[in-house]
Structures are given as C-alpha cells and as structure tokens.
Design a protein around this motif. Sequence first.
Motif, short mmCIF file in Angstrom:
data_model
loop_
_atom_site.label_atom_id
_atom_site.label_comp_id
_atom_site.label_asym_id
_atom_site.label_seq_id
_atom_site.Cartn_x
_atom_site.Cartn_y
_atom_site.Cartn_z
N LEU A 75 53.20 47.03 43.11
CA LEU A 75 52.11 46.45 41.77
C LEU A 75 50.47 46.92 42.63
O LEU A 75 49.66 46.38 42.27
N ALA A 76 50.46 46.89 44.56
CA ALA A 76 49.44 46.00 44.59
C ALA A 76 48.59 47.40 43.96
O ALA A 76 47.20 46.68 44.08
N ASN A 77 48.32 49.05 43.98
CA ASN A 77 47.04 49.42 43.25
C ASN A 77 47.53 49.24 41.79
O ASN A 77 46.68 50.09 41.20
N ILE A 78 48.06 49.02 41.41
CA ILE A 78 48.12 48.48 39.44
C ILE A 78 47.10 48.17 39.41
O ILE A 78 46.83 47.23 39.65
N ASP A 79 46.27 49.05 38.23
CA ASP A 79 45.37 47.80 37.27
C ASP A 79 46.16 46.85 36.14
O ASP A 79 46.79 47.00 35.58
N GLU A 80 45.35 44.98 36.86
CA GLU A 80 46.48 44.62 35.86
C GLU A 80 46.24 44.06 34.27
O GLU A 80 46.08 43.68 34.06
N ASN A 81 45.00 45.12 33.97
CA ASN A 81 44.85 44.77 32.77
C ASN A 81 45.80 46.12 32.29
O ASN A 81 45.67 46.18 31.09
N LEU A 82 46.75 47.11 32.81
CA LEU A 82 47.27 47.63 32.05
C LEU A 82 47.87 47.60 31.28
O LEU A 82 48.46 46.28 31.48
N ALA A 83 48.16 47.58 29.72
CA ALA A 83 49.31 47.18 28.73
C ALA A 83 50.79 47.43 29.69
O ALA A 83 50.37 48.42 29.53
#
Lengths: 363, 363
Positions: free
Chosen positions: A33-41
């Motif tokens: 999860l480290a480099n995933i955009d937290e706004n990704l639906a």
Amino acid sequence: MNTTKSFSQAFNDTTYKLGGNGKRNIQVLIDALANIDENLASDMYGKGKLIEDFQDQMADYLGKDTAVFFPSGTMAQQIALRIWCDRKGVKRVAYHPLCHLEIHEQDGLKELHHIEPTLLADKNRLINLEDVQNMPKDIACLLLELPQREIGGQLPDYAELEAISAYCREQEIKLHLDGARLFEILPYYQKSAAEICALFDSIYVSFYKGIGGIAGAILVGDKDFTEESKVWKRRHGGDLISLYPYIISSEYYFKQRVNKMEQYYEESKELAALYNQCHGVTTMPTEPVSNMFHVHFEIPKDQLEPILTQVYETTGVGLLPYLSNSSESTCYSEVSIGDLYAEVPKDKVKIAFGRLDAELNKM
Amino acid sequence: MNTTKSFSQAFNDTTYKLGGNGKRNIQVLIDALANIDENLASDMYGKGKLIEDFQDQMADYLGKDTAVFFPSGTMAQQIALRIWCDRKGVKRVAYHPLCHLEIHEQDGLKELHHIEPTLLADKNRLINLEDVQNMPKDIACLLLELPQREIGGQLPDYAELEAISAYCREQEIKLHLDGARLFEILPYYQKSAAEICALFDSIYVSFYKGIGGIAGAILVGDKDFTEESKVWKRRHGGDLISLYPYIISSEYYFKQRVNKMEQYYEESKELAALYNQCHGVTTMPTEPVSNMFHVHFEIPKDQLEPILTQVYETTGVGLLPYLSNSSESTCYSEVSIGDLYAEVPKDKVKIAFGRLDAELNKM
C-alpha cells in the motif's frame, strides 16, 4: 520434550531461512500500500478501474481475451470446470489423483457442482499423452497442473504438452491449466506465459505462491467464458464489494517478483544439489524444473527433527520449516525458493549442509 | 446533455453528503492498519490468533457459542441454509420475496445447493406470524431479514418476532437471521445483539453496512453448526490463506462505530422528517426504525435529477447519490446514515431542503 514444538520454534528462531519470501505478516500488506494514492476508489462488485486495469493487464500477459480476479483458486477452478461441463452437457472432468480439487477442497467440485472426476495416471507420476488418449470420451475438460505440486513440482516435456493439447482440441475436450505456479515454470520451458496458455482454453494463476502476495487468483479465457465465470463468482459468494486489498498486493508483488523466477529456478537447482549430496537424502525432481522441489529423507520425522533442530541452533540456518512422514521409516518436506535464499551467505549454507550430512552419516 | 452523468458528478462534487461514512477508497484500509503491529502474523486458512480472537469476540457479542469469519454474507448465508437443510433432510427454506438470496445472488442457493425457497408475504410488506403459521411444514429453515432492506428497512414488533421464534422452535423449524444490519436496529428494539440473537439458531452479520468496513461477514451458531460451516467455506472457495485485510478492518470499524448506532438512528428520523415535509415526497418507513430508509418521489427520475442537480450545485449539499424509477411516474432512493451526517451544518441542510421543496412545488 515436545520435539515438534521445539523443531518449529528452532526454525522460526534461525537468522537465515532457505525458502520463501519471508514472514506472512501485516507488513506484506503495508508494503503493497505504501505507494498507492489513498484517494484511489475501491473496486465495486467486480467493477471499477482498479480491478479492470489489473484484469486487462493479466489477460494481456497470459495472452487471452479477458481475465477475472477471484478471491481464491479453489473458487476459480471449480467454476471453470463447471462452465466447460455445462457447455458440453457432461458432468465429468479428468485430472491427476493429487489435483488440488481432489485433495484440498473438501470435495467442493462434487458437493457443489455434482461433477465427477476421472483420475488419470498413477499418483506418483505425471499424466502423459497415453493416459489422455485412453481416457473415456465423455470428458468435458481435462485439467493439467503445471508443475504437479504434490510430486515435487514435476513437468512434462513441452512436446508432450503440445501433443496433449492437440489431442484435446481434436477430441473437443476443453483443456484447463492449474497454473498456480505458472510464472515459476517459464524459465525451464523458455516460453512466455502467453505461449503456454495458448495450449489451453482456460487458465488460473495464483498470486501468493512464488509471487508472494496475500491471496487472490486470476482466471482467463475467452469473453463468453469469463462473463459466465462472473455469474458463478457471485453465486459462490466471491463477488465481494471490495477485493482491492488482494488486487493491489497481487499487482505489487507480481511486478516485484515475476522477473525473478529465473533466479529462483537457478537457486532451486543449486539447493537441490546440496540436499542430494547428503547421505540418505534425495530430491524430487533430482534437478528441479521450477523454484520448488520435495526433499525425501530415509529416516522418519521423529529421528530427523532433533538433527535439524541441532543444525538450526548451531548454524543459524533454517533448512525446512516442517516435516511430514511419507512412511514409517521415511519423511519429506517441500521447498519453494523465494527472495530469502539470495540473502543467505554461501558459507553459512555450506556449514549447515556439512553438519546435516555429518549427522545423517551417523544414523 | 447526459443528465445521469451530470447528476452523479454533481453529487460527487458536493461539499456535504447526508448519507454514509465517506468514500470507499484505499484510505479506509490505511486507517484500519495505522495502529496494527506490522509483525502480527497473518491468519492461515481460518486458523491463528488474528482470526480466532475476532471470531471469539463476535461470538461473545452475539451471544452464541462460536463464530466463523467469511469473506461475504452471500457465502455465509447459503451455507447456513444448506446445513439446516441437510440436518432435516429437506431441501426447502422460507424467506421474504425480496430476500438477498432471491434477488442479488444469481440464484446461488438454487444453482449450487439445489435448495428451493417458499416466498412468504407480499413483497411490499413484512413477514408476519400468520405467514409463518401458514407456511408448508416441510421447511428446514425460515430466514428473517432485520431490518427488511428492500422495503426501506422495516421491522416487526419485537413481540411478533418472539412469537415467530417460539412457533419455529415448537415446529422444529430452524430460524436464521439475515443480520446484515443487526447493529443498526439495536437502538429501536432497545435490546442487546445477544438478546435478539437468542431468538435465532444462526445469525449472519456484515461489517460493511453501518459499520463501514471493507468487506466481510460473521456467521454464528452452536459449535457443530460453525464447524460444518468451515467445511462448506472451503468448498465455496472462501477459506483463503489470508483474510486479515477484512478481519482487521472489520474489527477496527466495529469498535469505531458500533456505539454510534443510536446517533445514526436519531439522525435518520430527523432526516426522514425533512423529506416528508417536501411536496410529493414520502419516506418508507415514515419514521425510520434504524439508520436507513427509502425516499419515494411522485415524479420520475428524469424529472427529479435536474432538480436535485441544481440543489447540489447551489447549496453544496448532496442529498441522494442515485435514483431508481419505481414506476413510469415515480422514483425512489435509499438513505443510510453514517458518520457524514453529523458533519453537515444544520443551516446548510435546511437551505437544501427549502430549495428542493420549492422546486417540487413548481411541478
């Protein structure tokens, strides 16, 4: 003294472990999860960019029209066989006696889908062309598992695979690939995943074997097939509102490890050779054809455990995490090479095998 | 102009939204993981401290012997009904015509388990004691959904529920609770979850409705029942090597929200009253009995969407994310109150409803 407990504990306490990608802990998810955009639906019941992009990527990699992400291979494979049986109007498939569906799924195929298997070949060897040619004609689908995990991860020659595929096409028998470890066999065959998949009508791959993800599977085939598989996925209770924890981690570890399979394969051959040099130890296959093999010992588990425990404690090298008796006087274990092997100093490995062989020689 | 797209976009663009707990994005998982020890070991095929602790906690909360974590309610409920059918040797259950199993699961119960349902009551009302007393005797299990989601989340009187339970016990018919929204109805009944569950033989609860988790379900019952459910979970392909992303998030959001259900319930009544004051608008139920209700409009979707779009754009308040036609001249939507409602300034809500009513009065 409970030797099983101390054996398992001794393995866990070692500094270096020869198999796997490391501990299955929460860090595995945190890293993904480290480099995933937290706004990704989130994906929503099988729809949305997050799931569709990964499905498209895997369909492309495996050279098929379409892909569907499943929470498990158990679900994906039962559904694949069900679809092929429904298409032919025949409730019979063929597979190896040690097929995952036969020994690890509580008979879901029979209990939920009322599909009966014809078991091909002796359980200690691979299915060959002759087995396939001799099977009854009322078979909707033949399932091949590459590599055949329960016998150490063996593989047929590629030419035999091509001949089986050609025969099935001729006989209008669908061919399904249990590719739980498909990525792991590409270096041996020197083929792309798409080239191998072209021999099959449907293929399942897993993301928590060599890839080292958390869970999850992909099923590929033509569009009619995968659309029907989505209906069955809903019926099985696998069409979750959100599968993204598995999708994100599958994609992350796929990218990280799919190109390391050649390395794992070379290391697997190196490690198997070390085992084969020990007294009363053989590997199956003698020379591995993937990142995995089985190690067979000519002494039972209760005699081997104290020996290995001593090796682990004195060298800090963990060879095998568990042992299973294969008879009253023999035992075995499974090895799958992952990231950890490369991190172990060669001299430590040499010392550990030296001690193991010395102890086995005393038996 | 594509009004559907602009309607959905207008809702998404609002500053304040009256329903739900916020966006279903990756942040939901990141938040749940924030205070978890990264060395915590994964559950392994239904075993391990991580899954067992949560199961024990939920069995205790629901007042039953044992609990099993499932990836989905679809899987858990089919399995519950299958077990009760097998016990009685009868392939028939009874439930409401708008039961989740009847309308949202692609007939998994029929296609996988060959169980036929008897549909009780008219689809627009709740199942009552008389329906139950008049049902055929060859029923293995009656499923009740509390609240009945598809008719706005209605509930029977508690005395009627007790009478239905007593009748089923007397007739040796198992009673299963679809408690997807069980936590949400406790304030109305003024009962503990365990008190309500005591009326039932098996209960399923969900962690992504009012609780707002990612996915996941718990099935509870006596030990024989839950042990058998684990076998079926494996058969369905739901016994994943790791379910921890769902377990951790379920536990996190359960703790965060289970005690907010009283607040959601009060807010739900407040919001329903605002809708009922508008011209040509009614809620079902008129006074909600949980955090949810349906809003019915006496104009069709294509006439209402531009009105709502204008309200959203001029006030910044998003009332409803989507609309469904219920006839040629009427439409409706569903409201579920969560954390977001409390964050919306009351004066903004008042202005939004003022505008909505003014526009509806012009029709």
